[in-house]
Design an enzyme around this catalytic site. Sequence first.
Site, PDB file in Angstrom:
ATOM      1  N   GLU A 178      26.216   9.214 -42.777  1.00 27.18           N
ATOM      2  CA  GLU A 178      24.620   9.420 -42.798  1.00 27.18           C
ATOM      3  C   GLU A 178      24.212   9.652 -44.722  1.00 27.18           C
ATOM      4  O   GLU A 178      24.909  10.798 -44.963  1.00 27.18           O
ATOM      5  CB  GLU A 178      24.262  10.377 -41.875  1.00 27.18           C
TER       6      GLU A 178
ATOM      7  N   HIS B 196      27.228  12.382 -45.157  1.00 27.67           N
ATOM      8  CA  HIS B 196      27.724  13.082 -44.038  1.00 27.67           C
ATOM      9  C   HIS B 196      28.754  12.150 -43.474  1.00 27.67           C
ATOM     10  O   HIS B 196      28.379  11.131 -42.783  1.00 27.67           O
ATOM     11  CB  HIS B 196      26.621  13.316 -43.220  1.00 27.67           C
TER      12      HIS B 196
ATOM     13  N   SER C   7      26.919  19.300 -42.424  1.00 29.18           N
ATOM     14  CA  SER C   7      26.183  18.777 -40.989  1.00 29.18           C
ATOM     15  C   SER C   7      24.895  19.176 -40.667  1.00 29.18           C
ATOM     16  O   SER C   7      24.518  18.429 -39.912  1.00 29.18           O
ATOM     17  CB  SER C   7      27.437  19.193 -39.969  1.00 29.18           C
TER      18      SER C   7
ATOM     19  N   ASN D 215      24.879  14.588 -35.211  1.00 24.06           N
ATOM     20  CA  ASN D 215      24.942  15.900 -34.551  1.00 24.06           C
ATOM     21  C   ASN D 215      23.650  16.300 -33.562  1.00 24.06           C
ATOM     22  O   ASN D 215      23.865  17.154 -32.990  1.00 24.06           O
ATOM     23  CB  ASN D 215      25.160  16.795 -35.644  1.00 24.06           C
TER      24      ASN D 215
END
Length: 286
Positions: A155, A143, A122, A193
């Site tokens: 991602e 991701h 992440s 994130n």
Amino acid sequence: MEFNKLGIIGSGLMGSGIAQVAAYSGFDVVLVDVDQQRVDTAIANIARRLEREAERGRVSKEDAQSAIERLSGTGEWETLQPLANVDAVIEAVVEDLPVKAKLFERLGQVTRPEALLASNTSSLPLSDLAAASGRPERVIGLHFFNPPWALKLVEIVSTASTTEETLQDALKLCEKMGRTPVQVKDTPGFIANRLLVPFIFDAIHLLDSGVANAEDIDMACKVGLNHTMGPLATADLIGLDTLQLIAESMFEEYGEPRFKAPTLLRRLVSLGHLGRKTGRGFFRYE
Ligand SMILES: NC(=O)c1ccc[n+]([C@@H]2O[C@H](COP(=O)([O-])OP(=O)(O)OC[C@H]3O[C@@H](n4cnc5c(N)ncnc54)[C@H](O)[C@@H]3O)[C@@H](O)[C@H]2O)c1
């Protein structure tokens, strides 16, 4: 390149969820973790989830059963030999750079030279994992989101060494798994994130300073902002230990206070209140 057989390393929240999606999408999956018992438990949980989906009529019984049959698991963590003939690997172990870098070094030695090597990190620098593998051109970030069987976003993270062919292969892999990809450069937190972590931390600061209780903070976001989940329940879903590790690497990279893990989060992690996975975090779970 044709992708049929996948290795997935790490059988925790994300690894087991990605394995479920991959097996359901028609891949043969080898799930790897540090011991056989963890892998067996993860495969039993995946089977239970798929059977429940079949009982609810969301998937056919035959499709659920075939997916379960496509899953195998191993605790051969030291040799990684069961990965010698896979077409691609997706790594989803603990968010710890030395652990992941060591793993990518060994993957570079054990897997076929043309195998795609992907990380579900992440926040850690993918470029470090690419360099450790010895073949950075075949390394890419995939991701996934939690829970992977419900959230379709992936991602796709490229480094300066990722080739166009590797990117196209990653897109092909995502398509076969029914995912919606977005492309992003190798930066800590990528898109989601980078936006989400400071938002969750602001919610934790609100709670810790007594402005409102956890239920009302989450209710305000759900009913007032139309979010499906509140930020504190989202933190519990991510896992407070994983959230803290993600924040630490983002803070180290950006040096911005908004990425610094709040004291209350650290205290809950110290006490082992890690969220849903331990039954208690900001909320309690049965
Ligand atoms: N939790 C989320 O919401 C989420 C979402 C997207 C990506 N990720 C990423 O996925 C990866 C895995 O996260 P997770 O939530 O599945 O974590 P988890 O704690 O549920 O699972 C971690 C797995 O790593 C394994 N492992 C291997 N070596 C280890 C070691 N030395 N120490 C501890 N565990 C070790 C454990 O056995 C376990 O199966 C991380 O890189 C994380 O950043 C997590």
